[in-house]
Design a protein around this motif. Structure first.
Motif, PDB file in Angstrom:
ATOM      1  N   ARG A 206      37.204   0.351   4.435  1.00 13.03           N
ATOM      2  CA  ARG A 206      38.000   0.283   3.205  1.00 13.03           C
ATOM      3  C   ARG A 206      37.145   0.524   1.960  1.00 13.03           C
ATOM      4  O   ARG A 206      37.613   1.135   0.988  1.00 13.03           O
ATOM      5  CB  ARG A 206      38.701  -1.067   3.113  1.00 13.03           C
ATOM      6  CG  ARG A 206      39.702  -1.175   1.966  1.00 13.03           C
ATOM      7  CD  ARG A 206      40.491  -2.468   2.014  1.00 13.03           C
ATOM      8  NE  ARG A 206      41.311  -2.524   3.231  1.00 13.03           N
ATOM      9  CZ  ARG A 206      41.077  -3.360   4.244  1.00 13.03           C
ATOM     10  NH1 ARG A 206      40.047  -4.189   4.196  1.00 13.03           N
ATOM     11  NH2 ARG A 206      41.858  -3.370   5.301  1.00 13.03           N
ATOM     12  N   GLU A 207      35.887   0.067   1.959  1.00 10.67           N
ATOM     13  CA  GLU A 207      35.022   0.267   0.791  1.00 10.67           C
ATOM     14  C   GLU A 207      34.685   1.740   0.571  1.00 10.67           C
ATOM     15  O   GLU A 207      34.284   2.123  -0.534  1.00 10.67           O
ATOM     16  CB  GLU A 207      33.737  -0.533   0.960  1.00 10.67           C
ATOM     17  CG  GLU A 207      33.936  -2.044   0.948  1.00 10.67           C
ATOM     18  CD  GLU A 207      32.635  -2.797   1.153  1.00 10.67           C
ATOM     19  OE1 GLU A 207      31.600  -2.126   1.404  1.00 10.67           O
ATOM     20  OE2 GLU A 207      32.641  -4.041   1.074  1.00 10.67           O
ATOM     21  N   ASP A 208      34.832   2.573   1.604  1.00 12.56           N
ATOM     22  CA  ASP A 208      34.457   3.987   1.508  1.00 12.56           C
ATOM     23  C   ASP A 208      35.665   4.915   1.426  1.00 12.56           C
ATOM     24  O   ASP A 208      35.519   6.138   1.538  1.00 12.56           O
ATOM     25  CB  ASP A 208      33.607   4.386   2.727  1.00 12.56           C
ATOM     26  CG  ASP A 208      32.300   3.618   2.789  1.00 12.56           C
ATOM     27  OD1 ASP A 208      31.932   2.988   1.784  1.00 12.56           O
ATOM     28  OD2 ASP A 208      31.655   3.643   3.855  1.00 12.56           O
ATOM     29  N   THR A 209      36.850   4.351   1.231  1.00 16.00           N
ATOM     30  CA  THR A 209      38.066   5.173   1.234  1.00 16.00           C
ATOM     31  C   THR A 209      38.038   6.235   0.148  1.00 16.00           C
ATOM     32  O   THR A 209      38.341   7.404   0.398  1.00 16.00           O
ATOM     33  CB  THR A 209      39.316   4.273   1.051  1.00 16.00           C
ATOM     34  OG1 THR A 209      39.397   3.366   2.148  1.00 16.00           O
ATOM     35  CG2 THR A 209      40.575   5.109   1.015  1.00 16.00           C
ATOM     36  N   GLU A 210      37.684   5.844  -1.068  1.00 14.14           N
ATOM     37  CA  GLU A 210      37.658   6.805  -2.177  1.00 14.14           C
ATOM     38  C   GLU A 210      36.679   7.937  -1.891  1.00 14.14           C
ATOM     39  O   GLU A 210      36.953   9.110  -2.150  1.00 14.14           O
ATOM     40  CB  GLU A 210      37.275   6.082  -3.472  1.00 14.14           C
ATOM     41  CG  GLU A 210      37.235   7.001  -4.682  1.00 14.14           C
ATOM     42  CD  GLU A 210      36.842   6.265  -5.957  1.00 14.14           C
ATOM     43  OE1 GLU A 210      36.482   6.932  -6.936  1.00 14.14           O
ATOM     44  OE2 GLU A 210      36.882   5.012  -5.961  1.00 14.14           O
ATOM     45  N   MET A 211      35.528   7.596  -1.336  1.00 20.96           N
ATOM     46  CA  MET A 211      34.527   8.597  -0.988  1.00 20.96           C
ATOM     47  C   MET A 211      35.073   9.581   0.048  1.00 20.96           C
ATOM     48  O   MET A 211      34.859  10.795  -0.042  1.00 20.96           O
ATOM     49  CB  MET A 211      33.293   7.879  -0.435  1.00 20.96           C
ATOM     50  CG  MET A 211      32.051   8.733  -0.308  1.00 20.96           C
ATOM     51  SD  MET A 211      30.717   7.849   0.558  1.00 20.96           S
ATOM     52  CE  MET A 211      30.790   6.227  -0.212  1.00 20.96           C
ATOM     53  N   ALA A 212      35.795   9.051   1.045  1.00 24.18           N
ATOM     54  CA  ALA A 212      36.348   9.905   2.105  1.00 24.18           C
ATOM     55  C   ALA A 212      37.393  10.865   1.566  1.00 24.18           C
ATOM     56  O   ALA A 212      37.530  11.986   2.063  1.00 24.18           O
ATOM     57  CB  ALA A 212      36.948   9.032   3.203  1.00 24.18           C
ATOM     58  N   ARG A 239      31.570   5.644   5.910  1.00 25.56           N
ATOM     59  CA  ARG A 239      31.598   5.074   7.258  1.00 25.56           C
ATOM     60  C   ARG A 239      32.971   5.344   7.875  1.00 25.56           C
ATOM     61  O   ARG A 239      33.977   4.835   7.406  1.00 25.56           O
ATOM     62  CB  ARG A 239      31.317   3.575   7.184  1.00 25.56           C
ATOM     63  CG  ARG A 239      29.884   3.240   6.784  1.00 25.56           C
ATOM     64  CD  ARG A 239      29.731   1.800   6.368  1.00 25.56           C
ATOM     65  NE  ARG A 239      30.381   1.533   5.086  1.00 25.56           N
ATOM     66  CZ  ARG A 239      30.415   0.335   4.505  1.00 25.56           C
ATOM     67  NH1 ARG A 239      29.848  -0.708   5.112  1.00 25.56           N
ATOM     68  NH2 ARG A 239      31.019   0.162   3.349  1.00 25.56           N
ATOM     69  N   ARG A 240      33.003   6.144   8.933  1.00 23.01           N
ATOM     70  CA  ARG A 240      34.274   6.600   9.489  1.00 23.01           C
ATOM     71  C   ARG A 240      34.125   6.884  10.971  1.00 23.01           C
ATOM     72  O   ARG A 240      32.999   7.076  11.449  1.00 23.01           O
ATOM     73  CB  ARG A 240      34.752   7.861   8.763  1.00 23.01           C
ATOM     74  CG  ARG A 240      33.853   9.068   9.020  1.00 23.01           C
ATOM     75  CD  ARG A 240      33.567   9.855   7.759  1.00 23.01           C
ATOM     76  NE  ARG A 240      32.751  11.048   8.057  1.00 23.01           N
ATOM     77  CZ  ARG A 240      31.424  11.035   8.109  1.00 23.01           C
ATOM     78  NH1 ARG A 240      30.741   9.924   7.931  1.00 23.01           N
ATOM     79  NH2 ARG A 240      30.768  12.152   8.386  1.00 23.01           N
ATOM     80  N   ARG A 241      35.243   6.941  11.651  1.00 29.63           N
ATOM     81  CA  ARG A 241      35.275   7.234  13.084  1.00 29.63           C
ATOM     82  C   ARG A 241      36.410   8.185  13.389  1.00 29.63           C
ATOM     83  O   ARG A 241      37.456   8.178  12.728  1.00 29.63           O
ATOM     84  CB  ARG A 241      35.445   5.946  13.902  1.00 29.63           C
ATOM     85  CG  ARG A 241      34.257   5.011  13.824  1.00 29.63           C
ATOM     86  CD  ARG A 241      34.363   3.863  14.815  1.00 29.63           C
ATOM     87  NE  ARG A 241      33.174   3.018  14.750  1.00 29.63           N
ATOM     88  CZ  ARG A 241      32.021   3.277  15.354  1.00 29.63           C
ATOM     89  NH1 ARG A 241      31.922   4.379  16.085  1.00 29.63           N
ATOM     90  NH2 ARG A 241      31.002   2.457  15.254  1.00 29.63           N
ATOM     91  N   VAL A 242      36.216   8.992  14.425  1.00 28.31           N
ATOM     92  CA  VAL A 242      37.259   9.905  14.893  1.00 28.31           C
ATOM     93  C   VAL A 242      38.372   9.110  15.555  1.00 28.31           C
ATOM     94  O   VAL A 242      38.112   8.171  16.323  1.00 28.31           O
ATOM     95  CB  VAL A 242      36.670  10.925  15.894  1.00 28.31           C
ATOM     96  CG1 VAL A 242      37.777  11.728  16.575  1.00 28.31           C
ATOM     97  CG2 VAL A 242      35.687  11.855  15.179  1.00 28.31           C
ATOM     98  N   VAL A 243      39.609   9.469  15.261  1.00 29.40           N
ATOM     99  CA  VAL A 243      40.784   8.875  15.891  1.00 29.40           C
ATOM    100  C   VAL A 243      41.606   9.993  16.518  1.00 29.40           C
ATOM    101  O   VAL A 243      41.857  11.015  15.875  1.00 29.40           O
ATOM    102  CB  VAL A 243      41.649   8.100  14.865  1.00 29.40           C
ATOM    103  CG1 VAL A 243      42.979   7.673  15.482  1.00 29.40           C
ATOM    104  CG2 VAL A 243      40.884   6.891  14.344  1.00 29.40           C
ATOM    105  N   LEU A 244      41.993   9.807  17.770  1.00 30.49           N
ATOM    106  CA  LEU A 244      42.841  10.783  18.455  1.00 30.49           C
ATOM    107  C   LEU A 244      44.256  10.231  18.588  1.00 30.49           C
ATOM    108  O   LEU A 244      44.452   9.121  19.074  1.00 30.49           O
ATOM    109  CB  LEU A 244      42.317  11.111  19.859  1.00 30.49           C
ATOM    110  CG  LEU A 244      41.078  11.996  19.998  1.00 30.49           C
ATOM    111  CD1 LEU A 244      40.898  12.397  21.456  1.00 30.49           C
ATOM    112  CD2 LEU A 244      41.161  13.229  19.112  1.00 30.49           C
ATOM    113  N   LEU A 245      45.220  11.032  18.146  1.00 37.51           N
ATOM    114  CA  LEU A 245      46.629  10.750  18.423  1.00 37.51           C
ATOM    115  C   LEU A 245      47.061  11.681  19.544  1.00 37.51           C
ATOM    116  O   LEU A 245      46.993  12.906  19.405  1.00 37.51           O
ATOM    117  CB  LEU A 245      47.490  10.982  17.186  1.00 37.51           C
ATOM    118  CG  LEU A 245      49.011  11.084  17.421  1.00 37.51           C
ATOM    119  CD1 LEU A 245      49.546   9.856  18.133  1.00 37.51           C
ATOM    120  CD2 LEU A 245      49.734  11.335  16.113  1.00 37.51           C
ATOM    121  N   ILE A 246      47.472  11.114  20.659  1.00 39.13           N
ATOM    122  CA  ILE A 246      47.972  11.891  21.790  1.00 39.13           C
ATOM    123  C   ILE A 246      49.479  11.683  21.843  1.00 39.13           C
ATOM    124  O   ILE A 246      49.952  10.555  21.990  1.00 39.13           O
ATOM    125  CB  ILE A 246      47.307  11.474  23.105  1.00 39.13           C
ATOM    126  CG1 ILE A 246      45.785  11.645  22.982  1.00 39.13           C
ATOM    127  CG2 ILE A 246      47.846  12.282  24.282  1.00 39.13           C
ATOM    128  CD1 ILE A 246      45.002  11.125  24.170  1.00 39.13           C
TER     129      ILE A 246
END
Length: 296
Positions: A206-212, A239-246
């Motif tokens: 959440r702290e990096d949302t604006e940056m993302a 700080r982020r991670r890949v998310v897969l929607l299947i």
């Protein structure tokens, strides 16, 4: 006025912006479900006199104790709730644990908790219904994360020399959303041959949302601005991670078995992109060897 409800499974702390009753013009809070205050507003009729629930269409025709057992069964109540939140398609949400490096190990894939799955799907549908291909999906409170979707961006910013020419989503290679079958999660939908991957989803602190949110436009900016967050260098941040929607589909073929490019191919492609950017920025000079590299 509108009545405010929060999902207890998501947070045990009520945000300070929320009250038991909130005016329609009041401040909105992400992750909160707002509904008309039908109990107190006569314009919505008398709730207590509303017809009793008769069950979804596949319960029609059942009578007596059989129908009552159907309506009271927890599995059917859950199925009805999931249908309301996530539509008729079955969906699975997975996140990538550990270091983000190709090739991916299957053991790195973790499925989101079952109680979060329909809520994630509801966010996905809300984004689709709004006609958007990127944006906010879900607040994971009390965990300090949010789920977003981003579009792919080809890196043209020459300050990011290590990534020039790469196709990135939220700063990660788009290849993470187009993996060969041997690197995909152990998805029941994929194993049944009826699942397809919807790309672009990621989890961010959440702290990096604006940056993302500014990352994609920064990487694609050929005017070559410098990374504005000097104390939080890319790609470690955001700080982020890949998310897969299947998602369930009809006669969906498995993703093509595309192996990651060899390191020497990536190096050549980045050199070519760098040469082209120097030439197009006004240098105007190119050696025969550089021209040959571009033509390859």
């Amino acid at each position: 006025p509108k009545r405010v409800m929060t999902a207890g499974m998501l947070s045990n702390v009520t945000p300070p912006t929320l009250f038991s009753v909130q005016e329609v013009t009041g401040q909105l809070t992400k992750g909160v479900i707002y509904c008309p205050n039908g109990h107190d507003n006569p314009a919505y009729g008398n709730w207590d006199e509303a017809p009793s629930y008769q069950g979804p269409p596949d319960a029609v025709g059942l009578q007596g104790n059989t129908r009552r057992r159907w309506l009271q069964g927890p599995a059917n109540r859950l199925r009805t709730a999931l249908g309301c939140l996530s539509g008729s398609k079955r969906r699975e949400w997975w996140w990538l644990q550990g270091e983000h490096r190709l090739p991916v190990k299957v053991i790195q894939w973790k499925m989101y908790a079952q109680e979060l799955q329909p809520l994630l799907s509801a966010g996905h549908e809300a984004l689709n219904n709004a006609g958007q291909t990127s944006g906010f999906i879900m607040d994971m409170s009390p965990a300090p994360y949010e789920i977003w979707r981003a579009e792919a961006a080809v890196v043209a910013n020459t300050t990011m020399t290590s990534f020039l020419g790469d196709n990135l989503i939220a700063g990660w290679s788009a290849a993470f959303w187009n993996l060969p079958p041997s690197q995909l999660p152990p998805s029941p939908l994929l194993k049944a041959g009826c699942g397809c991957i919807i790309d672009g989803y990621y989890q961010v602190h959440r702290e990096d949302t604006e940056m993302a949110q500014v990352l994609g436009s920064f990487l694609a900016d050929s005017s070559n601005p410098s990374w504005p967050y000097l104390d939080r260098p890319f790609p470690k941040f955001p700080r982020r991670r890949v998310v897969l929607l299947i998602e369930e589909g009809t006669h969906v073929a498995a993703p093509p078995a595309m192996l990651p490019e060899a390191p020497e191919v990536l190096v050549s492609r980045r050199k070519a992109a760098s040469i082209f950017n120097r030439w197009s920025s006004g240098n105007g000079k190119m050696t025969l060897d550089e021209l040959g590299l571009l033509l390859r």
